[in-house]
Design an enzyme around this catalytic site. Structure first.
Site, PDB file in Angstrom:
ATOM      1  CE1 TYR A 180      -3.236  -2.691  -0.008  1.00 43.67           C
ATOM      2  CE2 TYR A 180      -3.788  -2.388   2.187  1.00 43.67           C
ATOM      3  CZ  TYR A 180      -3.776  -3.005   1.063  1.00 43.67           C
ATOM      4  OH  TYR A 180      -4.978  -4.209   1.222  1.00 43.67           O
ATOM      5  CE  LYS A 231       1.590 -17.500  -2.549  1.00 42.85           C
ATOM      6  NZ  LYS A 231       0.898 -18.713  -2.425  1.00 42.85           N
ATOM      7  CG  ASP A 289      -1.625 -19.815  -0.154  1.00 44.22           C
ATOM      8  OD1 ASP A 289      -0.939 -19.665   0.611  1.00 44.22           O
ATOM      9  OD2 ASP A 289      -1.395 -20.549  -1.323  1.00 44.22           O
ATOM     10  CG  ASP A 331      -6.963  -4.214   4.137  1.00 40.54           C
ATOM     11  OD1 ASP A 331      -7.800  -4.022   4.998  1.00 40.54           O
ATOM     12  OD2 ASP A 331      -6.811  -3.636   2.937  1.00 40.54           O
ATOM     13  CG  ASP A 360     -11.992  -6.403   6.589  1.00 42.63           C
ATOM     14  OD1 ASP A 360     -11.591  -5.730   7.832  1.00 42.63           O
ATOM     15  OD2 ASP A 360     -12.367  -5.644   5.646  1.00 42.63           O
TER      16      ASP A 360
END
Ligand code: NAD
Length: 360
Positions: A146, A195, A227, A251, A255
Site C-alpha cells: 500500500y 508468501k 493462502d 488487511d 476482515d
C-alpha cells in the site's frame, strides 16, 4: 498510577460509546487506586465543523503529549452529509490517516474473540464455533504494497500498472518485536503469515521474524503461507493466538477474522508505535443510522480501553477485570440491540456501560 488520556469521541455513535468506556475506566481507577486524566479533543466531522479541517496540528500535539489516545469513530453518512462534498483531503477520514501517520502507528492490533454465548452469530459450522476462539491479528500498517512505488503507463499501446511490495529489515523487526511482546501477554504463540514460496519480501520477513524469535524462547513461532491462513481461519480459528503479517495480507485476513466473530459492535482495535504509546478504537465506524439513539453497542470501545490498560499502561489485572466484566455481562444475558436474541435482556448503550462498570 496517574495517566493522561487524550479522548477523541468523534462523530455519530462515537460520543455515546466513548462515554461508556470512560465510565468503565473511572470504575477501574476507583477500584485500583489510579487517576485517569482525560483531555477531550476533536477529530473528523466535528473538527471540520469547528475548525474547517478534520484534524488540527494542535490536536496531534495534544495526542503526542498524552500517554494514550482513546477514540470513538469518525465520519457521517457518506451519501447525505455535507462533509463528503469537501475535497478528499478535508473529509473526516483524512484525519484518521493523518493521525496514524503523525503518531508513527505502524502496528495494528485486532483481537478477534468469539464469546460462546454469541456463537450463533458466527457464520462457521456449529462444531467450529462451539469451540470458540480468541486470537489477535497484528497487521503492519505503514509499509508494504500500500505504500510502495506505483505507476500506470502505456507500453506499446498496452496499459501496464505496477505496484511495489517493499519492506526493509527494520520495518519487519519492529512489527515482529511487537508481535512477540503481545504474545508474551497472551498464550505465547506467534503465527507469522507470508508468501515465502513466491515473494522475496516474504523470505526476508521470515528470516527477520526468526531472528527476533530467538529473544523470546517462551514463545512458539510457526510460519504459515497466506493462502493456507485464509483457509485455516474458517477451518480452525482456535489454533491461533497472535498472527503477524504484512499490510495487505493483514488487511484481508483481519476482515475475514472479524466476519467470523459475527458482530462489529464487539471488536476492539489498537494501533501502536515503537513505544508503549497507542491509539485505541472500536473496529466499527460511526454508525450514523443509529447515532444519537442510545442504541449502540459500547463493548468494542470498552474492550479497546482494556487493551489500552494492558498494552500502554501495563495494567494487566485491570485489563482482565474489564474483559471479565464484559464476559459476565454477556453470560448473564444482557444485550444491546445488535446482538439481541430471544430470552435475553435488552439494554441501551448507557445501560450496558453501567452494567459492565458495576461488574468491575
Ligand atoms: P459502520 O461500521 O459505521 O456501520 C455498519 C453497520 O454496523 C451499521 O448498520 C451500524 O449501525 C452497525 N454498527 C457499527 N458499529 C456498531 C455498534 N457499536 N453498535 C451497534 N451497531 C453498530 O460502517 P459504515 O456505515 O460503512 O460507515 C459509517 C461511517 O463511519 C462512514 O463515514 C465511514 O467512513 C466511517 N468509518 C469510520 C471508521 C473509524 O472511525 N475508524 C471506521 C469505519 C468506518
Amino acid at each position: 498510577m496517574e495517566k493522561n488520556i487524550a479522548v477523541i469521541k468523534g462523530d455519530g455513535i462515537g460520543p455515546e460509546i466513548v462515554t461508556e468506556a470512560m465510565k468503565v475506566l473511572d470504575k477501574v481507577a476507583e477500584k485500583y487506586g489510579h487517576k485517569f486524566n482525560y483531555e477531550q479533543l476533536l477529530m473528523g466531522g466535528c473538527s471540520i465543523d469547528a475548525n474547517g479541517v478534520p484534524l488540527t496540528d494542535e490536536t496531534i500535539e495534544r495526542c503526542k503529549a498524552s500517554d494514550a489516545v482513546l477514540m470513538g469513530s469518525i465520519g457521517g453518512d457518506t451519501t447525505k452529509s455535507p462533509w463528503y462534498k469537501l475535497p478528499a483531503n478535508l473529509r473526516p477520514e483524512a484525519g484518521l490517516l493523518k493521525i496514524r501517520k503523525s503518531l508513527g502507528l505502524f502496528a495494528n492490533l485486532r483481537p478477534c474473540l468469539l464469546f460462546s454465548e454469541l456463537s450463533s452469530a458466527c457464520p462457521l459450522k456449529k462444531e467450529i464455533s462451539d469451540k470458540g476462539f480468541d486470537m489477535l491479528i497484528m497487521r503492519e500498517l505503514t509499509g508494504g504494497l500500500y505504500f510502495g512505488e506505483r505507476h500506470t503507463e502505456e507500453v506499446n499501446g498496452v496499459m501496464n500498472a505496477v505496484d511495489t511490495l517493499k519492506y526493509d529489515e527494520k520495518e519487519i523487526r519492529r512489527i515482529a518485536i511487537k508481535a512477540f511482546d503481545v504474545a508474551m501477554k497472551r498464550r505465547k504463540k506467534v503465527t507469522s503469515v507470508d508468501k515465502a514460496n513466491v515473494l522475496d519480501s516474504s523470505r526476508l520477513w521470515r528470516k527477520v521474524v526468526e531472528e527476533v524469535a530467538k529473544d523470546y524462547p517462551e514463545v512458539t513461532l510457526e510460519h504459515m503461507l497466506v493462502d493456507n491462513s485464509a483457509m485455516q481461519l474458517v477451518k480452525d480459528p482456535a489454533q491461533f493466538d497472535v498472527m503477524v503479517t504484512e499490510n495487505m495480507f493483514g488487511d484481508i485476513l483481519s476482515d475475514e477474522a472479524s466476519m467470523i466473530t459475527g458482530s462489529i459492535g464487539m471488536l476492539p482495535s489498537a494501533s501502536m508505535n515503537e513505544t508503549k504509546f497507542g491509539l485505541y478504537e472500536p473496529s466499527g465506524g460511526s454508525a450514523p443510522d443509529i447515532a444519537g439513539q442510545n442504541k449502540a453497542n459500547p463493548i468494542a470501545t470498552i474492550l479497546s480501553a482494556a487493551m489500552m490498560l494492558r498494552y500502554s499502561f501495563d495494567m494487566n489485572d485491570e485489563a482482565d477485570a474489564v474483559e471479565n466484566a464484559v464476559r459476565q455481562t454477556i453470560k448473564d444475558g444482557f444485550r444491546t440491540g445488535d446482538i439481541m436474541s430471544e430470552g435475553m435482556t435488552l439494554l441501551s448503550c448507557s445501560e450496558m456501560g453501567s452494567k459492565i462498570a458495576e461488574y468491575i
